[in-house]
Design a protein around this motif. Structure first.
Motif, PDB file in Angstrom:
ATOM      1  N   GLY A  10       0.906  -0.954  -0.124  1.00 29.63           N
ATOM      2  CA  GLY A  10       0.062  -0.062   0.191  1.00 29.63           C
ATOM      3  C   GLY A  10       0.808   1.247   0.240  1.00 29.63           C
ATOM      4  O   GLY A  10       0.253   2.180  -0.208  1.00 29.63           O
ATOM      5  N   TYR A  11       2.186   1.316   0.260  1.00 28.78           N
ATOM      6  CA  TYR A  11       2.951   2.332   0.262  1.00 28.78           C
ATOM      7  C   TYR A  11       4.016   2.418  -1.025  1.00 28.78           C
ATOM      8  O   TYR A  11       4.524   3.511  -1.003  1.00 28.78           O
ATOM      9  CB  TYR A  11       3.812   2.354   1.276  1.00 28.78           C
ATOM     10  N   SER A  26       4.303   7.031  -8.621  1.00 24.35           N
ATOM     11  CA  SER A  26       2.976   6.579  -8.283  1.00 24.35           C
ATOM     12  C   SER A  26       2.986   4.920  -7.982  1.00 24.35           C
ATOM     13  O   SER A  26       1.746   4.406  -7.964  1.00 24.35           O
ATOM     14  CB  SER A  26       1.922   6.771  -9.664  1.00 24.35           C
ATOM     15  N   THR A  27       4.220   4.627  -7.436  1.00 22.95           N
ATOM     16  CA  THR A  27       4.030   3.137  -6.979  1.00 22.95           C
ATOM     17  C   THR A  27       3.051   3.074  -5.819  1.00 22.95           C
ATOM     18  O   THR A  27       3.292   3.562  -4.799  1.00 22.95           O
ATOM     19  CB  THR A  27       5.482   2.567  -6.695  1.00 22.95           C
ATOM     20  N   GLY A  28       2.327   1.993  -5.868  1.00 17.42           N
ATOM     21  CA  GLY A  28       1.362   1.685  -4.731  1.00 17.42           C
ATOM     22  C   GLY A  28       0.116   2.562  -4.882  1.00 17.42           C
ATOM     23  O   GLY A  28      -0.802   2.351  -3.933  1.00 17.42           O
ATOM     24  N   THR A  29      -0.049   3.353  -5.989  1.00 15.97           N
ATOM     25  CA  THR A  29      -1.141   4.287  -6.208  1.00 15.97           C
ATOM     26  C   THR A  29      -1.618   4.522  -7.430  1.00 15.97           C
ATOM     27  O   THR A  29      -0.735   3.837  -8.281  1.00 15.97           O
ATOM     28  CB  THR A  29      -1.021   5.608  -5.160  1.00 15.97           C
ATOM     29  N   LEU A  87       2.791  12.336  -3.327  1.00 18.65           N
ATOM     30  CA  LEU A  87       3.851  11.804  -2.204  1.00 18.65           C
ATOM     31  C   LEU A  87       2.806  11.675  -1.093  1.00 18.65           C
ATOM     32  O   LEU A  87       1.866  12.652  -0.632  1.00 18.65           O
ATOM     33  CB  LEU A  87       4.822  13.111  -2.000  1.00 18.65           C
ATOM     34  N   HIS A  88       2.708  10.732  -0.337  1.00 15.10           N
ATOM     35  CA  HIS A  88       2.110  10.442   0.982  1.00 15.10           C
ATOM     36  C   HIS A  88       3.110  10.706   1.800  1.00 15.10           C
ATOM     37  O   HIS A  88       4.026   9.738   1.990  1.00 15.10           O
ATOM     38  CB  HIS A  88       1.474   9.045   0.724  1.00 15.10           C
TER      39      HIS A  88
END
Length: 277
Positions: free
Chosen positions: A207-208, A249-252, A257-258
């Motif tokens: 998820g990250y 955009s890996t995991g989304t 940026l999260h």
């Protein structure tokens, strides 16, 4: 990160699979039959263990105090504690570990045990320099904006990891968001929000995506998720403002940026720590 085990109690949000219409017919009509079906479903849910799917569900909200985790190659106690919403010191203490929190592949980390965190004075986020300047018109006002002397955690000068627009804020209820989401373009610079040491750099936390976790003090960690490329290594010291990754955009499903800040393992609202824009 691969989850070995981590059984959890069913939540109100858990949805059971659809049942064939024939189930319940051998029983008496009406509510008794429904009650039997619900009881059977409850038993099934209680006996189940975590799968990777629950980490993609915004309703999954650690901390987790049940089950266990088998350490895989490349995992650190920091990363494991982050996944389960635990303070790395508390989880380490629960499993008889001591600094520097060394773990080994195949080692089982008990999640159903609760450890201790060294007792320290409560720390508050330090007002940003810009915030202090905005109140410097009155010496008394400026002084009142500063918290009482606290552990080193309060001496962190936080800065924005990216200058993009915040598209999703912190939320501890409803659609849970343990940090903030900042819009950007692929390849944009992602910067360390404060000086610290990289304790995780990889893509093992579902998820990250490509994730970096930086340890800033005894109490505070920050995380930078969905990166296109990681530019630092675990164990590396970083300076505030240093470019540590490329936005991705890996995991989304879109470039962003999260960003998270956690105090003693608990997610906190980054907007309370970052300077005003």
């Amino acid at each position: 990160m691969t989850v070995y085990s981590g059984c959890r109690s069913p939540q109100l949000s858990d949805r059971a699979p659809a049942l064939p219409a024939s189930i319940g017919r051998p029983f008496t009509r009406g509510r008794p039959a429904v009650s039997v079906v619900i009881l059977l479903l409850s038993l099934i849910l209680l006996s189940g263990c975590n799968t990777s799917a629950i980490y993609q569900d915004h309703l999954y909200n650690p901390p987790v105090y049940w089950g266990k985790h088998e350490v895989k190659k490349g995992e650190t106690l920091y990363g494991i504690a982050w996944r389960y919403g635990r303070d790395y010191r508390e989880l380490g203490n629960a499993n008889g570990l001591k600094p520097p929190w060394t773990i080994h592949p195949g080692q089982v980390i008990r999640l159903d045990k609760k450890g201790r965190i060294p007792a320290t004075a409560s720390a508050s986020p330090r007002p940003s320099k810009s915030a202090v300047q905005r109140t410097s018109g009155s010496r008394q006002t400026s002084a009142s904006s500063r918290p009482a002397k606290t552990p080193v955690a309060s001496d962190i000068d936080w800065q924005w990891p990216h200058n993009g627009t915040v598209i999703a804020g912190y939320s501890a209820s409803g659609k849970v968001n343990k940090g903030i989401d900042i819009a950007g373009k692929p390849g944009d610079a992602v910067r360390a929000a404060a000086k610290g040491n990289v304790v995780y750099a990889g893509n093992g936390l579902l998820g990250y995506g490509n994730l970096i976790i930086v340890n800033h003090s005894e109490h505070y960690l920050s995380a930078y998720a969905h990166n296109r490329k990681i530019l630092v290594q675990e164990g590396e010291d970083v300076k505030a403002g240093q470019v540590i990754a490329e936005l991705g955009s890996t995991g989304t499903d879109k470039p962003m940026l999260h960003f998270e800040i956690r105090r003693n393992g608990n997610p906190v609202d980054p907007s309370r720590y970052l300077p005003g824009r």
